[in-house]
Design an enzyme around this catalytic site. Structure first.
Site: not given
Length: 333
Positions: A57, A309
C-alpha cells in the site's frame, strides 16, 4: 477495453515509478523450490511484505500524496481503510508534512489500528464495515475540507500499485502467470495494466476469500454491488468496491484473466506454508497465492509469480494459524 481507454495506462505507471523512487523499497523476488517442484514450472515469490510499512500500500499512498498540490497537503488527507492503506497513508503523509485521518471499521485488527496511531494519524473507528467507515470519510471531506485519498479507486493509487508490475516483469521476464490478492482492485488493476502492457501474453489472476468477496460478486453481476463484510483470515481483502466505482471495476473486468476463491482453510494453509517452508511471516491476504497453488486451483504453462502483499498480521493469530486452531469462530477474522 483497449489500452487507449484504460483509466490508468502503462505511461502513468512508469511516471509513478519515477515519482516514488527513493521513497519505497524495490522488493526482492525469491524462487520457491518446493512450490516449483509441486507445480512443474518455476514459481517465484514477490516479497512485497518486506516493504517499509509491511505492505504494498505504500506505493499507491506515496504516489497519491506526491500528486497533490501543496495546498491540498496542507488541508490534510483522509481515507477509509482495512488497515494497510491507513498505515501507508499515515506514513506517506507524515513524510511530506501532512496530517492523515484514517477511518476504519471495528473489524480491523487492533495491531493495525495501533500502528496507524503510532505514525501520528487521527483514527476514527466507525461501524462494522468499510462502507460505514467511508460515510465518515465523506463527512470529513464535506465538513472539514480534508482531501480524500481512497484505498484503491483512484488513478494515482492504482498507478502506484502498478509499479509492482514493472518490477515483476523486470525480475521475471519470462513470466507466464501472476497471482495477485484481490479486494477493491487497486493492486490487481495496477499490476495487470503494467504486466499486460509489457507482456500481453501473460495471465493475471485475482485471488480472494470465498466469503464477502466484493469484486468477485461485482464482476459476476456486471456492475458494482454491495456485499456483506464478514470476518476472514484475509481481513485486508474485506470491504466493498463502492457502488460509484470509477476505476478499478472496469480495469479488473477487462484485464484479469480469472478470479479464484479460497476457503479459510486454504488461506490458513498458505500462511503456514509461507512460515514453515519459505520462512516468511505473511498475513492472510498475502497468503492467497500460495494457498491457491497448494490447493491446485491455479495452473500455468510458464513461470508463476505469487505476490506476498503484506506481513501485518497479529502475531498471536499467526501462532494460532501455525498451530492449526485459527480456522473457525472469531479466529477466522
Amino acid at each position: 477495453m483497449s489500452g487507449k481507454t484504460l483509466p490508468v495506462q502503462l505511461d502513468d505507471i512508469r511516471a509513478a515509478a519515477v515519482r516514488i523512487d527513493g521513497r519505497v523499497c524495490r522488493t526482492p523476488m525469491a524462487a520457491s523450490v518446493v512450490l516449483s517442484e509441486r507445480m512443474g514450472v518455476p514459481v517465484h515469490l514477490k516479497l512485497e511484505h518486506h516493504q517499509t510499512t509491511g505492505s504494498f500500500k505504500l506505493r499507491g499512498a506515496t504516489n497519491a500524496i506526491l500528486s497533490l498540490t501543496p495546498e491540498e497537503r496542507t488541508r490534510g488527507v483522509v481515507a477509509a481503510s482495512t488497515g494497510n492503506h491507513g498505515r501507508a497513508l499515515a506514513f506517506a503523509a507524515r513524510a511530506e508534512g501532512a496530517v492523515a485521518t484514517i477511518c476504519m471499521s471495528s473489524l480491523v485488527p487492533e495491531n493495525k489500528v495501533a500502528e496507524i496511531r503510532r505514525l501520528g494519524a487521527r483514527v476514527r473507528i466507525i461501524g462494522r464495515s468499510q462502507d460505514e467507515a467511508q460515510e465518515e470519510v465523506d463527512r470529513l471531506v464535506a465538513e472539514e475540507g480534508l482531501v480524500m485519498v481512497p484505498p484503491f479507486d483512484h488513478p494515482a493509487v492504482v498507478a502506484g500499485q502498478g509499479t509492482l508490475g514493472l518490477e515483476i516483469v523486470e525480475q521475471v521476464p519470462e513470466i507466464g502467470t501472476v497471482l495477485v490478492p484481490l479486494s477493491g482492485g487497486g493492486l490487481a488493476a495496477g499490476i495487470a495494466a503494467a504486466v499486460k502492457g509489457l507482456r500481453p501474453q501473460a495471465r493475471v489472476i485475482g485471488l480472494t476469500m470465498e466469503r464477502g468477496a466484493a469484486m468477485k460478486a461485482s464482476l459476476d453481476a456486471g456492475r458494482p454491488v454491495l456485499v456483506e463484510e464478514v470476518p476472514s483470515l484475509a481481513d485486508s481483502l474485506g470491504g466493498g468496491i463502492g457502488l460509484d466505482n470509477r476505476v478499478t471495476f472496469a480495469m479488473c473486468r477487462d484485464l484479469l484473466d480469472d478470479v479464484v476463491l479460497l476457503s479459510e482453510a486454504e488461506i490458513a494453509a498458505g500462511i503456514a506454508h509461507a512460515y514453515s517452508v519459505e520462512r516468511e511471516v505473511v498475513e492472510g491476504a498475502a497468503a492467497v497465492g500460495i494457498g491457491a497453488l497448494l490447493a491446485g486451483k491455479v495452473k500455468s504453462l510458464g513461470a508463476i509469480v505469487a505476490l506476498l502483499s503484506g506481513r501485518n498480521i497479529d502475531m498471536e493469530q499467526h501462532r494460532r494459524v501455525i498451530n492449526g486452531d485459527a480456522i473457525h469462530g472469531k479466529d477466522a477474522a
